[in-house]
Design a protein around this motif. Structure first.
Motif, PDB file in Angstrom:
ATOM      1  N   VAL B 122       0.831  -1.197   0.000  1.00  0.00           N
ATOM      2  CA  VAL B 122       0.000   0.000   0.000  1.00  0.00           C
ATOM      3  C   VAL B 122       0.870   1.254   0.000  1.00  0.00           C
ATOM      4  O   VAL B 122       0.407   2.343   0.306  1.00  0.00           O
ATOM      5  CB  VAL B 122      -0.963   0.011   1.208  1.00  0.00           C
ATOM      6  N   GLY B 123       2.136   1.106  -0.344  1.00  0.00           N
ATOM      7  CA  GLY B 123       2.986   2.259  -0.545  1.00  0.00           C
ATOM      8  C   GLY B 123       3.584   2.815   0.719  1.00  0.00           C
ATOM      9  O   GLY B 123       3.463   4.002   1.006  1.00  0.00           O
ATOM     10  N   GLY B 124       4.256   1.984   1.504  1.00  0.00           N
ATOM     11  CA  GLY B 124       4.900   2.486   2.716  1.00  0.00           C
ATOM     12  C   GLY B 124       6.072   1.603   3.055  1.00  0.00           C
ATOM     13  O   GLY B 124       6.640   0.941   2.176  1.00  0.00           O
ATOM     14  N   ASN B 125       6.456   1.611   4.307  1.00  0.00           N
ATOM     15  CA  ASN B 125       7.524   0.746   4.772  1.00  0.00           C
ATOM     16  C   ASN B 125       6.933  -0.477   5.449  1.00  0.00           C
ATOM     17  O   ASN B 125       5.712  -0.642   5.520  1.00  0.00           O
ATOM     18  CB  ASN B 125       8.428   1.502   5.764  1.00  0.00           C
ATOM     19  N   PHE B 126       7.850  -1.326   5.984  1.00  0.00           N
ATOM     20  CA  PHE B 126       7.415  -2.506   6.717  1.00  0.00           C
ATOM     21  C   PHE B 126       6.610  -2.075   7.941  1.00  0.00           C
ATOM     22  O   PHE B 126       7.062  -1.230   8.720  1.00  0.00           O
ATOM     23  CB  PHE B 126       8.645  -3.313   7.145  1.00  0.00           C
ATOM     24  N   LEU B 127       5.414  -2.621   8.094  1.00  0.00           N
ATOM     25  CA  LEU B 127       4.516  -2.325   9.212  1.00  0.00           C
ATOM     26  C   LEU B 127       4.063  -0.872   9.240  1.00  0.00           C
ATOM     27  O   LEU B 127       3.631  -0.391  10.277  1.00  0.00           O
ATOM     28  CB  LEU B 127       5.160  -2.668  10.560  1.00  0.00           C
ATOM     29  N   GLN B 128       4.174  -0.158   8.111  1.00  0.00           N
ATOM     30  CA  GLN B 128       3.665   1.221   8.099  1.00  0.00           C
ATOM     31  C   GLN B 128       2.168   1.165   7.826  1.00  0.00           C
ATOM     32  O   GLN B 128       1.711   1.158   6.683  1.00  0.00           O
ATOM     33  CB  GLN B 128       4.374   2.058   7.045  1.00  0.00           C
ATOM     34  N   VAL B 129       1.391   1.140   8.927  1.00  0.00           N
ATOM     35  CA  VAL B 129      -0.032   0.820   8.797  1.00  0.00           C
ATOM     36  C   VAL B 129      -0.847   1.993   8.295  1.00  0.00           C
ATOM     37  O   VAL B 129      -2.018   1.831   7.966  1.00  0.00           O
ATOM     38  CB  VAL B 129      -0.586   0.341  10.148  1.00  0.00           C
ATOM     39  N   SER B 130      -0.238   3.189   8.232  1.00  0.00           N
ATOM     40  CA  SER B 130      -1.031   4.329   7.773  1.00  0.00           C
ATOM     41  C   SER B 130      -1.450   4.145   6.321  1.00  0.00           C
ATOM     42  O   SER B 130      -2.453   4.726   5.881  1.00  0.00           O
ATOM     43  CB  SER B 130      -0.224   5.614   7.934  1.00  0.00           C
ATOM     44  N   TYR B 142      -7.372  -1.098  12.472  1.00  0.00           N
ATOM     45  CA  TYR B 142      -7.691  -2.523  12.368  1.00  0.00           C
ATOM     46  C   TYR B 142      -6.457  -3.356  12.054  1.00  0.00           C
ATOM     47  O   TYR B 142      -6.326  -4.490  12.525  1.00  0.00           O
ATOM     48  CB  TYR B 142      -8.781  -2.738  11.314  1.00  0.00           C
ATOM     49  N   SER B 143      -5.534  -2.783  11.274  1.00  0.00           N
ATOM     50  CA  SER B 143      -4.346  -3.578  10.972  1.00  0.00           C
ATOM     51  C   SER B 143      -3.455  -3.706  12.197  1.00  0.00           C
ATOM     52  O   SER B 143      -2.849  -4.757  12.415  1.00  0.00           O
ATOM     53  CB  SER B 143      -3.583  -2.952   9.808  1.00  0.00           C
ATOM     54  N   ILE B 144      -3.388  -2.653  13.031  1.00  0.00           N
ATOM     55  CA  ILE B 144      -2.624  -2.780  14.278  1.00  0.00           C
ATOM     56  C   ILE B 144      -3.243  -3.858  15.155  1.00  0.00           C
ATOM     57  O   ILE B 144      -2.544  -4.698  15.733  1.00  0.00           O
ATOM     58  CB  ILE B 144      -2.587  -1.432  15.031  1.00  0.00           C
ATOM     59  N   GLU B 145      -4.585  -3.885  15.216  1.00  0.00           N
ATOM     60  CA  GLU B 145      -5.213  -4.895  16.066  1.00  0.00           C
ATOM     61  C   GLU B 145      -4.997  -6.291  15.500  1.00  0.00           C
ATOM     62  O   GLU B 145      -4.860  -7.261  16.249  1.00  0.00           O
ATOM     63  CB  GLU B 145      -6.705  -4.593  16.192  1.00  0.00           C
ATOM     64  N   LEU B 146      -4.944  -6.384  14.168  1.00  0.00           N
ATOM     65  CA  LEU B 146      -4.635  -7.683  13.564  1.00  0.00           C
ATOM     66  C   LEU B 146      -3.239  -8.141  13.960  1.00  0.00           C
ATOM     67  O   LEU B 146      -3.021  -9.322  14.281  1.00  0.00           O
ATOM     68  CB  LEU B 146      -4.761  -7.573  12.038  1.00  0.00           C
ATOM     69  N   VAL B 147      -2.300  -7.199  13.980  1.00  0.00           N
ATOM     70  CA  VAL B 147      -0.941  -7.532  14.419  1.00  0.00           C
ATOM     71  C   VAL B 147      -0.954  -7.972  15.873  1.00  0.00           C
ATOM     72  O   VAL B 147      -0.306  -8.958  16.252  1.00  0.00           O
ATOM     73  CB  VAL B 147      -0.009  -6.316  14.222  1.00  0.00           C
ATOM     74  N   GLU B 148      -1.740  -7.254  16.704  1.00  0.00           N
ATOM     75  CA  GLU B 148      -1.812  -7.621  18.123  1.00  0.00           C
ATOM     76  C   GLU B 148      -2.367  -9.026  18.292  1.00  0.00           C
ATOM     77  O   GLU B 148      -1.877  -9.810  19.103  1.00  0.00           O
ATOM     78  CB  GLU B 148      -2.705  -6.627  18.879  1.00  0.00           C
ATOM     79  N   VAL B 149      -3.418  -9.340  17.519  1.00  0.00           N
ATOM     80  CA  VAL B 149      -3.993 -10.684  17.616  1.00  0.00           C
ATOM     81  C   VAL B 149      -2.983 -11.733  17.172  1.00  0.00           C
ATOM     82  O   VAL B 149      -2.858 -12.803  17.779  1.00  0.00           O
ATOM     83  CB  VAL B 149      -5.295 -10.765  16.780  1.00  0.00           C
ATOM     84  N   GLY B 150      -2.216 -11.393  16.126  1.00  0.00           N
ATOM     85  CA  GLY B 150      -1.185 -12.331  15.690  1.00  0.00           C
ATOM     86  C   GLY B 150      -0.165 -12.586  16.784  1.00  0.00           C
ATOM     87  O   GLY B 150       0.185 -13.736  17.076  1.00  0.00           O
ATOM     88  N   ILE B 151       0.301 -11.494  17.426  1.00  0.00           N
ATOM     89  CA  ILE B 151       1.257 -11.645  18.529  1.00  0.00           C
ATOM     90  C   ILE B 151       0.640 -12.469  19.650  1.00  0.00           C
ATOM     91  O   ILE B 151       1.275 -13.360  20.218  1.00  0.00           O
ATOM     92  CB  ILE B 151       1.693 -10.255  19.049  1.00  0.00           C
ATOM     93  N   GLY B 152      -0.638 -12.168  19.962  1.00  0.00           N
ATOM     94  CA  GLY B 152      -1.301 -12.902  21.039  1.00  0.00           C
ATOM     95  C   GLY B 152      -1.392 -14.382  20.754  1.00  0.00           C
ATOM     96  O   GLY B 152      -1.180 -15.211  21.639  1.00  0.00           O
ATOM     97  N   VAL B 153      -1.699 -14.726  19.502  1.00  0.00           N
ATOM     98  CA  VAL B 153      -1.790 -16.143  19.130  1.00  0.00           C
ATOM     99  C   VAL B 153      -0.438 -16.816  19.277  1.00  0.00           C
ATOM    100  O   VAL B 153      -0.328 -17.929  19.810  1.00  0.00           O
ATOM    101  CB  VAL B 153      -2.338 -16.269  17.699  1.00  0.00           C
ATOM    102  N   VAL B 154       0.623 -16.113  18.857  1.00  0.00           N
ATOM    103  CA  VAL B 154       1.973 -16.686  18.993  1.00  0.00           C
ATOM    104  C   VAL B 154       2.295 -16.913  20.462  1.00  0.00           C
ATOM    105  O   VAL B 154       2.736 -18.002  20.859  1.00  0.00           O
ATOM    106  CB  VAL B 154       3.023 -15.742  18.355  1.00  0.00           C
ATOM    107  N   VAL B 155       2.046 -15.883  21.287  1.00  0.00           N
ATOM    108  CA  VAL B 155       2.407 -15.991  22.707  1.00  0.00           C
ATOM    109  C   VAL B 155       1.620 -17.106  23.382  1.00  0.00           C
ATOM    110  O   VAL B 155       2.187 -17.930  24.112  1.00  0.00           O
ATOM    111  CB  VAL B 155       2.177 -14.646  23.415  1.00  0.00           C
ATOM    112  N   SER B 156       0.304 -17.158  23.118  1.00  0.00           N
ATOM    113  CA  SER B 156      -0.488 -18.189  23.793  1.00  0.00           C
ATOM    114  C   SER B 156      -0.074 -19.579  23.336  1.00  0.00           C
ATOM    115  O   SER B 156      -0.008 -20.509  24.144  1.00  0.00           O
ATOM    116  CB  SER B 156      -1.984 -17.950  23.555  1.00  0.00           C
ATOM    117  N   GLY B 157       0.230 -19.718  22.049  1.00  0.00           N
ATOM    118  CA  GLY B 157       0.668 -21.030  21.576  1.00  0.00           C
ATOM    119  C   GLY B 157       1.973 -21.450  22.202  1.00  0.00           C
ATOM    120  O   GLY B 157       2.132 -22.607  22.631  1.00  0.00           O
TER     121      GLY B 157
END
Lengths: 113, 187
Positions: B122-130, B142-157
């Motif tokens: 979408v025309g930015g840098n790595f993890l540039q959610v704007s 929403y993309s930040i929250e998606l990242v948070e959910v991803g981190i949460g899934v990794v941690v819980s697993g």
């Protein structure tokens, strides 16, 4: 101070006192079971009273509702955790300290192992 | 283990059967059968859904207020740990295969990477959610929250996998698949 704030202060102070009692019990009592006995009861009451005092001060808001939920869950989970620890200790055959035994002298002689 | 040392005779008796304080290293066959406790089982049955909800709540709140993927993931993993305490570790571990846990962790890492590299698309840098704002409304949030959910899934697993690894014993031959999970645990 409004009367409500005085009540809340009393709750928090009494809760802190019970927390102190739990701490002294954990440090001073000789073995696992008596320490658990001191910690589980007083600590549950102390944290529940403190949180209840905070909830009273906040009045009827979302935050106080969250605190009420915390109080309910602490009241359920904290004794259960103590029960689980005591049960696990019994299953692992941790012996309670016998009558007349003095743990402090042996602890200090062994370099507080 | 100063409590066990308070009575040297009893400690010596235990030493005949197991290796002192290293009781975690006992393989499952030498451990006494697990006896369930009604109190713990009932409490866990009541509490577990609330704990899982709290975990999801903390996970999704990471973008806007206190909370985040790590904390929420740990709380969510606590559910499985509690179930292990209440119903015995082996029955719970039998339900959750290590491959499934590894898949869970990998899907979390994949979510993170997809959102991260999507920043380039979408025309930015790595993890540039704007950049996601141009795609859909409130895209960055929403993309930040998606990242948070991803981190949460990794941690819980990872937490769940490590708990089962500790609980079921490391040195048995049947746990060879556990070593496959460990490289993911380092992330």
């Amino acid at each position: 101070m409004t009367p409500l704030e005085i009540v809340a202060t009393v709750f928090v102070v009494v809760g802190t006192f019970f927390g102190l009692v739990a701490t002294v019990g954990i440090i001073r009592l000789p073995d696992l079971y008596s320490r658990l006995h001191a910690a589980s009861k007083s600590d549950t009451l102390g944290s529940v009273l403190s949180l209840a005092g905070l909830a009273i001060v906040l009045g009827l808001t979302t935050e106080s509702m969250k605190l009420v939920f915390l109080v309910v869950f602490l009241f359920v989970t904290s004794p259960t955790a103590a029960h689980a620890i005591a049960r696990a200790a019994k299953e692992e055959e941790v012996e309670p300290i016998g009558e007349g035994e003095v743990p402090w002298t042996t602890d200090q002689e062994e370099g507080n192992s | 283990m100063s409590d066990a040392d308070a009575d040297p005779d009893a400690a010596a008796d235990i030493d005949d059967e197991v290796d002192g304080e290293g009781t975690l290293s006992r393989p499952a066959s030498e451990r006494p059968p697990y006896v369930e406790s009604t109190i713990i089982m009932t409490t866990v049955r009541v509490i577990a859904p609330f704990v899982l909800t709290l975990g999801a709540f903390v996970m999704l709140h990471g973008a806007s207020s206190a909370g985040g993927g790590f904390q929420g993931g740990v709380i969510a993993a606590t559910t499985v740990v509690m179930l292990g305490f209440a119903f015995g570790i082996e029955p719970i571990a039998a339900h959750l295969r290590n491959e499934q846990l590894a898949l869970l962790v990998l899907s979390g890492v994949g979510t993170f990477l997809v959102v991260g590299f999507g920043g380039y698309l979408v025309g930015g840098n790595f993890l540039q959610v704007s950049g996601y704002e141009t795609l859909f409304h409130n895209g960055s949030k929403y993309s930040i929250e998606l990242v948070e959910v991803g981190i949460g899934v990794v941690v819980s697993g990872v937490i769940t996998g490590l708990f089962f690894l500790l609980g079921t014993g490391v040195d048995t031959g049947a746990e060879e698949t556990d070593t496959d999970t460990e490289p993911e645990a380092d992330r």
